[in-house]
Design a protein around this motif. Structure first.
Motif, PDB file in Angstrom:
ATOM      1  N   PHE A  31       0.828  -1.204   0.000  1.00  0.00           N
ATOM      2  CA  PHE A  31       0.000   0.000   0.000  1.00  0.00           C
ATOM      3  C   PHE A  31       0.863   1.256   0.000  1.00  0.00           C
ATOM      4  O   PHE A  31       0.569   2.228  -0.718  1.00  0.00           O
ATOM      5  CB  PHE A  31      -0.923  -0.017   1.223  1.00  0.00           C
ATOM      6  CG  PHE A  31      -1.733   1.237   1.372  1.00  0.00           C
ATOM      7  CD1 PHE A  31      -2.891   1.418   0.623  1.00  0.00           C
ATOM      8  CD2 PHE A  31      -1.340   2.234   2.246  1.00  0.00           C
ATOM      9  CE1 PHE A  31      -3.640   2.577   0.748  1.00  0.00           C
ATOM     10  CE2 PHE A  31      -2.082   3.402   2.366  1.00  0.00           C
ATOM     11  CZ  PHE A  31      -3.238   3.566   1.618  1.00  0.00           C
ATOM     12  N   PHE A  32       1.925   1.262   0.798  1.00  0.00           N
ATOM     13  CA  PHE A  32       2.817   2.418   0.861  1.00  0.00           C
ATOM     14  C   PHE A  32       3.482   2.657  -0.497  1.00  0.00           C
ATOM     15  O   PHE A  32       3.566   3.803  -0.964  1.00  0.00           O
ATOM     16  CB  PHE A  32       3.871   2.193   1.941  1.00  0.00           C
ATOM     17  CG  PHE A  32       4.852   3.323   2.071  1.00  0.00           C
ATOM     18  CD1 PHE A  32       4.483   4.541   2.635  1.00  0.00           C
ATOM     19  CD2 PHE A  32       6.159   3.172   1.620  1.00  0.00           C
ATOM     20  CE1 PHE A  32       5.391   5.580   2.742  1.00  0.00           C
ATOM     21  CE2 PHE A  32       7.068   4.203   1.721  1.00  0.00           C
ATOM     22  CZ  PHE A  32       6.678   5.418   2.286  1.00  0.00           C
ATOM     23  N   LEU A  33       3.928   1.588  -1.131  1.00  0.00           N
ATOM     24  CA  LEU A  33       4.556   1.726  -2.449  1.00  0.00           C
ATOM     25  C   LEU A  33       3.556   2.224  -3.484  1.00  0.00           C
ATOM     26  O   LEU A  33       3.883   3.062  -4.336  1.00  0.00           O
ATOM     27  CB  LEU A  33       5.151   0.386  -2.877  1.00  0.00           C
ATOM     28  CG  LEU A  33       5.947   0.373  -4.190  1.00  0.00           C
ATOM     29  CD1 LEU A  33       7.074   1.395  -4.167  1.00  0.00           C
ATOM     30  CD2 LEU A  33       6.503  -1.020  -4.467  1.00  0.00           C
ATOM     31  N   ALA A  34       2.315   1.728  -3.419  1.00  0.00           N
ATOM     32  CA  ALA A  34       1.281   2.198  -4.347  1.00  0.00           C
ATOM     33  C   ALA A  34       0.986   3.670  -4.128  1.00  0.00           C
ATOM     34  O   ALA A  34       0.746   4.421  -5.094  1.00  0.00           O
ATOM     35  CB  ALA A  34       0.015   1.368  -4.174  1.00  0.00           C
ATOM     36  N   ALA A  35       1.006   4.110  -2.874  1.00  0.00           N
ATOM     37  CA  ALA A  35       0.779   5.522  -2.590  1.00  0.00           C
ATOM     38  C   ALA A  35       1.888   6.388  -3.183  1.00  0.00           C
ATOM     39  O   ALA A  35       1.628   7.482  -3.711  1.00  0.00           O
ATOM     40  CB  ALA A  35       0.678   5.740  -1.082  1.00  0.00           C
ATOM     41  N   LEU A  36       3.138   5.901  -3.107  1.00  0.00           N
ATOM     42  CA  LEU A  36       4.249   6.649  -3.711  1.00  0.00           C
ATOM     43  C   LEU A  36       4.092   6.733  -5.228  1.00  0.00           C
ATOM     44  O   LEU A  36       4.375   7.771  -5.833  1.00  0.00           O
ATOM     45  CB  LEU A  36       5.577   5.985  -3.343  1.00  0.00           C
ATOM     46  CG  LEU A  36       6.067   6.163  -1.908  1.00  0.00           C
ATOM     47  CD1 LEU A  36       7.385   5.421  -1.705  1.00  0.00           C
ATOM     48  CD2 LEU A  36       6.259   7.647  -1.589  1.00  0.00           C
ATOM     49  N   VAL A  37       3.653   5.632  -5.836  1.00  0.00           N
ATOM     50  CA  VAL A  37       3.428   5.645  -7.288  1.00  0.00           C
ATOM     51  C   VAL A  37       2.364   6.668  -7.642  1.00  0.00           C
ATOM     52  O   VAL A  37       2.510   7.450  -8.596  1.00  0.00           O
ATOM     53  CB  VAL A  37       3.031   4.240  -7.775  1.00  0.00           C
ATOM     54  CG1 VAL A  37       2.559   4.290  -9.220  1.00  0.00           C
ATOM     55  CG2 VAL A  37       4.206   3.275  -7.639  1.00  0.00           C
ATOM     56  N   ALA A  38       1.274   6.682  -6.877  1.00  0.00           N
ATOM     57  CA  ALA A  38       0.202   7.642  -7.150  1.00  0.00           C
ATOM     58  C   ALA A  38       0.686   9.075  -6.963  1.00  0.00           C
ATOM     59  O   ALA A  38       0.352   9.978  -7.752  1.00  0.00           O
ATOM     60  CB  ALA A  38      -0.986   7.357  -6.240  1.00  0.00           C
ATOM     61  N   LEU A  39       1.500   9.301  -5.929  1.00  0.00           N
ATOM     62  CA  LEU A  39       2.004  10.642  -5.667  1.00  0.00           C
ATOM     63  C   LEU A  39       2.895  11.135  -6.805  1.00  0.00           C
ATOM     64  O   LEU A  39       2.741  12.276  -7.275  1.00  0.00           O
ATOM     65  CB  LEU A  39       2.785  10.657  -4.350  1.00  0.00           C
ATOM     66  CG  LEU A  39       3.451  11.989  -3.977  1.00  0.00           C
ATOM     67  CD1 LEU A  39       2.408  13.085  -3.814  1.00  0.00           C
ATOM     68  CD2 LEU A  39       4.295  11.836  -2.716  1.00  0.00           C
ATOM     69  N   TRP A 229       6.372  -2.622  -7.520  1.00  0.00           N
ATOM     70  CA  TRP A 229       5.145  -3.086  -6.866  1.00  0.00           C
ATOM     71  C   TRP A 229       4.725  -4.444  -7.422  1.00  0.00           C
ATOM     72  O   TRP A 229       4.366  -5.350  -6.663  1.00  0.00           O
ATOM     73  CB  TRP A 229       4.036  -2.062  -7.076  1.00  0.00           C
ATOM     74  CG  TRP A 229       2.804  -2.340  -6.263  1.00  0.00           C
ATOM     75  CD1 TRP A 229       2.511  -1.864  -5.030  1.00  0.00           C
ATOM     76  CD2 TRP A 229       1.700  -3.177  -6.656  1.00  0.00           C
ATOM     77  NE1 TRP A 229       1.294  -2.339  -4.609  1.00  0.00           N
ATOM     78  CE2 TRP A 229       0.775  -3.150  -5.585  1.00  0.00           C
ATOM     79  CE3 TRP A 229       1.414  -3.929  -7.787  1.00  0.00           C
ATOM     80  CZ2 TRP A 229      -0.421  -3.860  -5.631  1.00  0.00           C
ATOM     81  CZ3 TRP A 229       0.225  -4.644  -7.836  1.00  0.00           C
ATOM     82  CH2 TRP A 229      -0.686  -4.606  -6.762  1.00  0.00           C
ATOM     83  N   LEU A 230       4.770  -4.597  -8.732  1.00  0.00           N
ATOM     84  CA  LEU A 230       4.380  -5.870  -9.336  1.00  0.00           C
ATOM     85  C   LEU A 230       5.299  -7.005  -8.912  1.00  0.00           C
ATOM     86  O   LEU A 230       4.847  -8.122  -8.605  1.00  0.00           O
ATOM     87  CB  LEU A 230       4.357  -5.734 -10.860  1.00  0.00           C
ATOM     88  CG  LEU A 230       3.246  -4.857 -11.442  1.00  0.00           C
ATOM     89  CD1 LEU A 230       3.425  -4.692 -12.939  1.00  0.00           C
ATOM     90  CD2 LEU A 230       1.872  -5.451 -11.127  1.00  0.00           C
TER      91      LEU A 230
END
Length: 244
Positions: A31-39, A229-230
């Motif tokens: 989740f943290f990594l996905a948030a960084l990607v979105a940011l 992430w993947l």
């Protein structure tokens, strides 16, 4: 005599986190990594929006410069408009900005104050001059045609003393005290230059390419984050499948 030391929870027998706790931690990392990607993706979009905004401003500047020449004798002129000033030169207060490079050569910027009919002082940058090309700078004569621009930014590492007419930067307060004049209110680039002086190009007020480069950098980071992430997600799923 031997002493026995009892350890209540020796390292070999410490309880390891349960599979449920490990799974929660791994999902939290995902989740943290996905948030960084979105940011990073949002930051890229923001930089693209900034580029489009500045491109619009550049179009407005070009539209101002395409307007007919405007005679100006009083007040603060509109920026980026081609103006024909009305008033008088103040050649006794002309200054030279030192260490100005043009085509690999070091010279000076000739900046001559021009007083409008209402008394305002316009600092007219007449162009680049080098003693190696002409021994003395040509005098300021005639009616100046300028493009009013924002005040330039100069970097000065120290309080360099003024040497005659040679300044290291365009400090308005220092100039006014030196010339015994009012503080200038307008800065402009002369469109015509006399023999021996090279006219300067107008400064581009906004750099669009910089924002495009920033946007590309953020999106590359987003792509790399998606790749990580993947890989982490697949490794996590594979680990649970093996244990099950």
């Amino acid at each position: 005599m031997m002493t026995t030391i009892f350890i209540s929870n020796p390292p070999a027998h410490q309880t390891r986190p349960s599979r449920q706790i490990l799974r929660k931690r791994q999902y939290a990392a995902l989740f943290f990594l996905a948030a960084l990607v979105a940011l990073t993706a949002v930051l890229g979009v923001w930089q693209l929006w900034r580029a489009q905004q500045k491109q619009t401003l550049l179009s407005e500047v070009a539209a101002q410069q395409a307007l007919p020449e405007l005679r100006w004798s009083q007040g603060i002129p509109p920026p980026w408009r081609l103006l024909q000033l009305e008033g008088q030169w103040l050649p006794q207060a002309e200054i030279m900005l030192d260490q100005r490079v043009l085509d690999g050569k070091v010279g000076y910027h000739l900046i001559t104050p021009f007083q409008l009919k209402d008394g305002r002082i316009v600092m007219v940058n007449r162009g680049w001059w080098s003693p190696s090309e002409r021994l003395t700078p040509p005098p300021a004569v005639g009616t100046p045609r300028i493009v009013a621009q924002p005040w330039p930014r100069y970097i000065e590492l120290g309080d360099t003393p003024i040497q005659g007419r040679v300044f290291q930067n365009l400090d308005l307060g220092r100039f006014a005290a030196w010339a015994h004049l009012a503080v200038p209110t307008v800065y402009g680039i002369a469109r015509d230059a006399p023999l021996g002086v090279r006219p300067l190009k107008m400064d581009q007020p906004f750099v669009v390419e910089r924002h495009l480069a920033y946007a590309l950098s953020w999106w590359l980071m987003s792509a790399f984050g998606v790749f990580l992430w993947l890989r982490f997600y697949r490794a996590t799923k594979a680990g649970y499948a093996t244990k099950d």
